[in-house]
Design a protein around this motif. Structure first.
Motif, PDB file in Angstrom:
ATOM      1  N   GLU A  87       7.559  -0.376 -10.334  1.00 62.59           N
ATOM      2  CA  GLU A  87       7.259  -0.818  -8.979  1.00 62.59           C
ATOM      3  C   GLU A  87       5.756  -0.947  -8.767  1.00 62.59           C
ATOM      4  OE1 GLU A  87       9.143   1.812  -6.254  1.00 62.59           O
ATOM      5  OE2 GLU A  87      11.154   1.459  -7.045  1.00 62.59           O
ATOM      6  N   LYS A  88       5.012   0.020  -9.319  1.00 59.81           N
ATOM      7  CA  LYS A  88       3.559  -0.012  -9.128  1.00 59.81           C
ATOM      8  C   LYS A  88       2.937  -1.206  -9.835  1.00 59.81           C
ATOM      9  CE  LYS A  88       4.820   4.248  -7.995  1.00 59.81           C
ATOM     10  NZ  LYS A  88       6.201   4.755  -8.103  1.00 59.81           N
ATOM     11  N   VAL A  91       3.392  -4.199  -7.714  1.00 52.14           N
ATOM     12  CA  VAL A  91       2.489  -4.207  -6.557  1.00 52.14           C
ATOM     13  C   VAL A  91       1.126  -4.767  -6.960  1.00 52.14           C
ATOM     14  CG1 VAL A  91       1.243  -2.733  -4.952  1.00 52.14           C
ATOM     15  CG2 VAL A  91       3.663  -2.338  -5.354  1.00 52.14           C
ATOM     16  N   TYR A 128      -5.183  -0.997  -8.303  1.00 55.11           N
ATOM     17  CA  TYR A 128      -4.657  -1.474  -7.017  1.00 55.11           C
ATOM     18  C   TYR A 128      -5.734  -1.402  -5.937  1.00 55.11           C
ATOM     19  CZ  TYR A 128      -2.433  -1.027  -2.463  1.00 55.11           C
ATOM     20  OH  TYR A 128      -2.123  -1.152  -1.138  1.00 55.11           O
ATOM     21  N   LEU A 153      -3.145   2.312 -12.756  1.00 49.32           N
ATOM     22  CA  LEU A 153      -2.507   1.390 -11.812  1.00 49.32           C
ATOM     23  C   LEU A 153      -3.008   1.617 -10.397  1.00 49.32           C
ATOM     24  CD1 LEU A 153       1.208   1.429 -13.038  1.00 49.32           C
ATOM     25  CD2 LEU A 153      -0.242  -0.598 -12.852  1.00 49.32           C
ATOM     26  N   THR A 154      -3.092   2.884 -10.004  1.00 49.52           N
ATOM     27  CA  THR A 154      -3.516   3.184  -8.637  1.00 49.52           C
ATOM     28  C   THR A 154      -4.953   2.745  -8.389  1.00 49.52           C
ATOM     29  OG1 THR A 154      -2.114   5.139  -8.765  1.00 49.52           O
ATOM     30  CG2 THR A 154      -3.588   4.992  -6.897  1.00 49.52           C
ATOM     31  N   SER A 196      -0.168   8.274  -5.853  1.00 43.30           N
ATOM     32  CA  SER A 196      -1.512   7.751  -5.943  1.00 43.30           C
ATOM     33  C   SER A 196      -2.583   8.794  -5.678  1.00 43.30           C
ATOM     34  CB  SER A 196      -1.680   6.612  -4.936  1.00 43.30           C
ATOM     35  OG  SER A 196      -1.526   7.120  -3.630  1.00 43.30           O
ATOM     36  N   ALA A 245       3.617   1.677  -1.289  1.00 44.86           N
ATOM     37  CA  ALA A 245       4.315   1.873  -2.561  1.00 44.86           C
ATOM     38  C   ALA A 245       3.603   2.874  -3.442  1.00 44.86           C
ATOM     39  CB  ALA A 245       4.426   0.541  -3.302  1.00 44.86           C
ATOM     40  N   PHE A 246       2.316   3.090  -3.207  1.00 47.45           N
ATOM     41  CA  PHE A 246       1.563   4.014  -4.039  1.00 47.45           C
ATOM     42  C   PHE A 246       1.525   5.431  -3.485  1.00 47.45           C
ATOM     43  CE2 PHE A 246       0.110   0.101  -5.795  1.00 47.45           C
ATOM     44  CZ  PHE A 246      -0.159   0.409  -7.112  1.00 47.45           C
ATOM     45  N   LYS A 254      -0.388   5.663 -14.688  1.00 46.62           N
ATOM     46  CA  LYS A 254      -0.225   5.691 -13.230  1.00 46.62           C
ATOM     47  C   LYS A 254      -1.578   5.742 -12.532  1.00 46.62           C
ATOM     48  CE  LYS A 254       4.386   7.782 -12.972  1.00 46.62           C
ATOM     49  NZ  LYS A 254       5.198   8.901 -12.453  1.00 46.62           N
ATOM     50  N   SER A 297       0.817  -1.205   0.000  1.00 46.38           N
ATOM     51  CA  SER A 297       0.000   0.000   0.000  1.00 46.38           C
ATOM     52  C   SER A 297       0.852   1.257   0.000  1.00 46.38           C
ATOM     53  CB  SER A 297      -0.930  -0.007   1.222  1.00 46.38           C
ATOM     54  OG  SER A 297      -1.702   1.167   1.271  1.00 46.38           O
ATOM     55  N   LEU A 332       6.702   3.407 -13.416  1.00 47.36           N
ATOM     56  CA  LEU A 332       5.566   2.488 -13.397  1.00 47.36           C
ATOM     57  C   LEU A 332       5.941   1.085 -12.937  1.00 47.36           C
ATOM     58  CD1 LEU A 332       4.001   3.470 -16.846  1.00 47.36           C
ATOM     59  CD2 LEU A 332       3.348   4.329 -14.594  1.00 47.36           C
TER      60      LEU A 332
END
Length: 458
Positions: free
Chosen positions: A354-355, A358, A320, A316-317, A109, A104-105, A313, A102, A352
């Motif tokens: 790492e995200k 996740v 997630y 991705l968020t 985010s 990581a964002f 991004k 969590s 992007l």
């Protein structure tokens, strides 16, 4: 907890992509059955290792420690690990791991207010000049905004807003709310733009606007064919959603499906802000299933594939946040999310990688997610990430590999064939504390078949 404050998040997008034309309503989900073309056992790590051994005079950099690992060194390290107590098979699913995912964002985010940052620039540029600049072949806006009264002010800066008290602002807000129901598209566009800016920074303004009935008036504009109006409306609703009571009003007024419509048809900035709007609503747990059931995940995957870097991004968020629910994990996999996620793992330097790891780690929570990740070449991509990523990226890569291999002897074999042992040994010696622990745990699982094979040999 996903952060909602990031005043620097969205940069201006190019004018040509911004308001060129109204986009058609379409969505084509990416095929989930297409595999990444990888030869088993021939990851880029393996290829680079071959080059290294054929030219020992050159010096490798950036995490290539594992390429110096000989079989004897690896066996010694595995022997050391064999003397350690058995690892807890449930360790990789601990609350700490998911808290780490969590966090990581937190650096990007945000669904902070007025993410596009375009309103003040647009306010000072004549509409005709803006349209011709961004697309010489497009026609100017047929209906210019009227030239009298508050709604038609060409300049309406943040400084003006900050100097007005909420009490003094009530007549202005009422005028904007009433104008949302005008028969003129230009008047509605201007009213939505002013509400967007009024709700940009001040929480008390967001509360006042929500209480004044603006939300039911803004939602129909999300389906407006005029791209300016649609963008102002979706961004205004995003800004308003940062006030907690407004989230309930927005959801109960039927905004979820309209946000999804913007995800499919809007400009780049509109799509980005629609994704952030859904993210904001998804911070209420009971909304996650509703958002998934309304069909948000396929267009989010489409944004992940075709969007700008900012749009990817945001996608991705939001994915997630939505995929913390099992049913939404299944929807994401069915929508073809795994293939682009694996692709992003291999794209260094774009913020992007790492995200994406996740989100992949979340999808390993169900069997179909693990199968899809392996099918799309995820193990090879994650092995490369252990060598090439940042310290944090290596932690996420080894965590995801651990989740893939913990209960699967087959996946452990694939990891070994992809050349995973040398970088894991290097990580267990030189990584962060978290990465070392997970690398040692994973190496322990990889050691089990070797021990079984050796014990069965006469």
């Amino acid at each position: 907890m996903v952060s909602l404050e990031d005043s620097h998040s969205h940069n201006s997008v190019s004018n040509s992509a911004h308001f060129g034309q109204t986009r058609p309503y379409y969505y084509t989900p990416p095929p989930s059955s297409i595999k990444i073309n990888r030869s088993m056992g021939r990851s880029m790590r393996t290829i680079r290792s071959t080059i290294f051994h054929t030219d020992c005079s050159g010096s490798e950099h950036s995490g290539a420690i594992s390429e110096n690992m000989t079989d004897s060194v690896i066996d010694i390290r595995l022997g050391e690990l064999a003397k350690k107590p058995p690892v807890n098979s449930k360790g990789s699913s601990s609350d700490d791991d998911y808290l780490q995912l969590s966090q990581a964002f937190s650096d990007f985010s945000a669904c902070s207010s007025d993410i596009s940052g375009e309103l003040q620039r647009l306010a000072s540029v004549p509409v005709s000049d803006l349209v011709l600049t961004q697309n010489p072949n497009s026609k100017p806006e047929p209906e210019p905004e009227p030239c009298l009264g508050f709604l038609e002010r060409e300049k309406f800066s943040t400084e003006i807003i900050e100097s007005i008290s909420p009490e003094d602002l009530q007549p202005t807000v009422k005028l904007c709310v009433d104008s949302l129901h005008s028969s003129s598209v230009a008047v509605k566009r201007s009213a939505a733009a002013k509400l967007r800016l009024l709700a940009k920074n001040r929480a008390d303004n967001r509360a006042l606007i929500g209480e004044s009935g603006a939300i039911p008036g803004l939602i129909p504009l999300l389906r407006c064919t005029d791209p300016w109006t649609q963008e102002h409306a979706v961004t205004a609703l995003l800004n308003l959603s940062l006030h907690e009571p407004n989230k309930v009003l927005i959801t109960s007024s039927g905004a979820i499906k309209s946000f999804i419509y913007v995800l499919k048809t809007g400009t780049d900035t509109s799509k980005q802000n629609a994704a952030c709007g859904l993210l904001s609503l998804a911070l209420i747990d009971e909304n996650k299933l509703s958002i998934g059931a309304c069909g948000a995940i396929p267009p989010l995957v489409c944004l992940l594939i075709n969007g700008t870097n900012r749009g990817k991004k945001d996608a991705l968020t939001t994915l997630y946040k939505l995929c913390s629910v099992k049913l939404n994990k299944e929807r994401a996999i069915s929508a073809g999310a795994v293939k682009p996620l694996v692709g992003l793992v291999g794209e260094q330097g774009n913020g992007l990688t790492e995200k994406a790891m996740v989100v992949l780690s979340l999808l390993t929570g169900i069997d179909s997610g693990k199968e899809a990740i392996v099918e799309e070449g995820g193990i090879a991509a994650l092995v490369e990430a252990i060598e090439d990523s940042s310290d944090k990226g290596r932690e996420f890569a080894v965590l995801t590999l651990l989740q893939l291999c913990m209960d699967s002897v087959r996946n452990r074999g694939l990891l070994v064939r992809e050349g995973g042992i040398p970088p894991l040994v290097a990580l267990s010696q030189n990584g962060t504390a978290k990465a070392k622990h997970k690398a040692e745990t994973l190496l322990g699982y990889l050691r089990e078949p070797r021990q079984e094979a050796s014990s069965s040999t006469p």
